[in-house]
Design an enzyme around this catalytic site. Structure first.
Site, PDB file in Angstrom:
ATOM      1  N   HIS A 229       0.850  -1.197   0.000  1.00  0.00           N
ATOM      2  CA  HIS A 229       0.000   0.000   0.000  1.00  0.00           C
ATOM      3  C   HIS A 229       0.881   1.241   0.000  1.00  0.00           C
ATOM      4  O   HIS A 229       1.909   1.289   0.677  1.00  0.00           O
ATOM      5  CB  HIS A 229      -0.915  -0.006   1.232  1.00  0.00           C
ATOM      6  CG  HIS A 229      -1.990   1.045   1.186  1.00  0.00           C
ATOM      7  ND1 HIS A 229      -1.747   2.349   1.549  1.00  0.00           N
ATOM      8  CD2 HIS A 229      -3.292   0.993   0.804  1.00  0.00           C
ATOM      9  CE1 HIS A 229      -2.861   3.054   1.404  1.00  0.00           C
ATOM     10  NE2 HIS A 229      -3.807   2.253   0.946  1.00  0.00           N
TER      11      HIS A 229
ATOM     12  N   GLU B 209       0.649   4.151   1.287  1.00  0.00           N
ATOM     13  CA  GLU B 209       0.887   4.791   2.584  1.00  0.00           C
ATOM     14  C   GLU B 209       1.950   4.043   3.383  1.00  0.00           C
ATOM     15  O   GLU B 209       2.823   4.657   4.006  1.00  0.00           O
ATOM     16  CB  GLU B 209      -0.416   4.867   3.389  1.00  0.00           C
ATOM     17  CG  GLU B 209      -0.252   5.618   4.698  1.00  0.00           C
ATOM     18  CD  GLU B 209      -1.485   5.584   5.578  1.00  0.00           C
ATOM     19  OE1 GLU B 209      -1.332   5.590   6.820  1.00  0.00           O
ATOM     20  OE2 GLU B 209      -2.612   5.552   5.028  1.00  0.00           O
TER      21      GLU B 209
END
Length: 327
Positions: free
Chosen positions: A130, A132
């Site tokens: 991901h 993030e």
């Protein structure tokens, strides 16, 4: 003769755009208005197909790597945040940058730097790959190891069990995160928690509304894209709350009428990167099929707003041109 059960829709509140997404999308629009097209954006500004397509039509160009951006251009970093190395790449490529990282993600980045400076082992709870997680890990790569759910806990090793802290991706399921934290505490009793919960307020609020709504719904429709972590979590939360079935759709046209068979109550919500127009289209689709009675399920008030990136107050085109002219 059997009476037809009354059909209704439970509409979750809060739903849709959070403050960080709203800020990021407006930042792209303002940059296009202020500096003109093209504005390059590294990765999707937020994880929503409709938003990305809309911004592309206005002149945004989405790229996967900073190296794809022509020298002397403006590049914007997405709401998910980037690692320090990306800022260095932009500088080396003589690019003017606009950082649209959500302030709540920035908070986690700062926590990672602080704990790394204090020589803690940092256990980052999140999903591998991901954006993030990649950005946060890049803040302190020598101190951070990823824990992708409770099943990962057994393989975690640290240098000093008395100096371990956990941080998390902001868009996770609250319940799943705390299950992982509990497992980590079982292995590392002195595990330190961050000074404030890393799970974003909007993620928590949307999950709480779905928990309440899901318990009363035969079917839950979550509007959101398949690469949106928080949207996918809402589907899981709805099922755990008692919904017979839950589906994720980008658009009303993706709803299968077969899903409505035997369904009296449909719950509707949307992920934190979803514009309200897409929810309205789903409600209209349902109303055309007899689900006209809409009841709001409200579990929280949201009034948080974030100021736009400071770079929008400067002449970035001039800065980019100047950088390009440097030897």
């Amino acid at each position: 003769m059997t009476a037809t059960p009354s059909r209704r829709v439970l509409l979750a509140a809060p739903r849709g755009y959070c403050a960080g997404v709203d800020r990021a999308v407006i930042a792209v629009e303002k940059a296009l208005e202020q500096y003109g097209a093209p504005i390059y954006v590294r990765h999707e500004i937020v994880h929503n197909k409709y938003v990305v397509q809309t911004l592309e039509r206005k002149g945004a160009i989405f790229v996967e790597q900073t190296s794809e951006v022509p020298e002397g251009s403006i590049v914007m970093f997405s709401a998910h945040g980037v690692a320090p190395v990306v800022h260095e790449e932009a500088k080396a490529g003589r690019l003017a940058t606009i950082d649209a990282t959500c302030p709540l993600v920035t908070k986690v980045h700062k926590e990672a730097v602080r704990y790394a400076d204090e020589d803690y082992d940092i256990l980052l709870i999140g999903h591998e790959g991901h954006e993030e997680v990649i950005g946060t890990s890049g803040e302190a790569p020598d101190h951070i190891q990823l824990v992708d759910g409770p099943g990962d806990v057994a393989k975690v090793e640290v240098r000093d069990p008395s100096k371990v802290v956990w941080l998390s991706q902001t868009t996770l399921s609250v319940d799943e995160t705390m299950e992982t934290v509990d497992a980590l505490k079982g292995k590392f009793p002195l595990l330190v928690s961050p000074p404030s919960d890393d799970i974003c307020y909007a993620t928590q609020n949307r999950q709480q509304a779905v928990k309440q709504m899901g318990a009363e719904s035969d079917l839950v429709i979550v509007v959101g894209s398949r690469n949106s972590s928080n949207s996918k979590r809402l589907v899981e939360v709805a099922k755990l709350a008692g919904a017979r079935e839950a589906y994720l759709v980008d658009f009303a046209s993706e709803i299968d009428e077969a899903w409505l068979e035997g369904v009296a109550t449909v719950g509707v919500t949307s992920g934190a990167s979803v514009p309200e127009v897409l929810v309205e289209q789903v409600l209209e689709w349902l109303a055309q099929r007899g689900y006209e009675d809409v009841e709001i399920v409200k579990t929280a008030e949201e009034s948080i707003t974030f100021s736009l990136p400071k770079e929008l107050r400067r002449d970035l085109r001039a800065e980019a041109a100047a950088a390009k002219e440097e030897d």
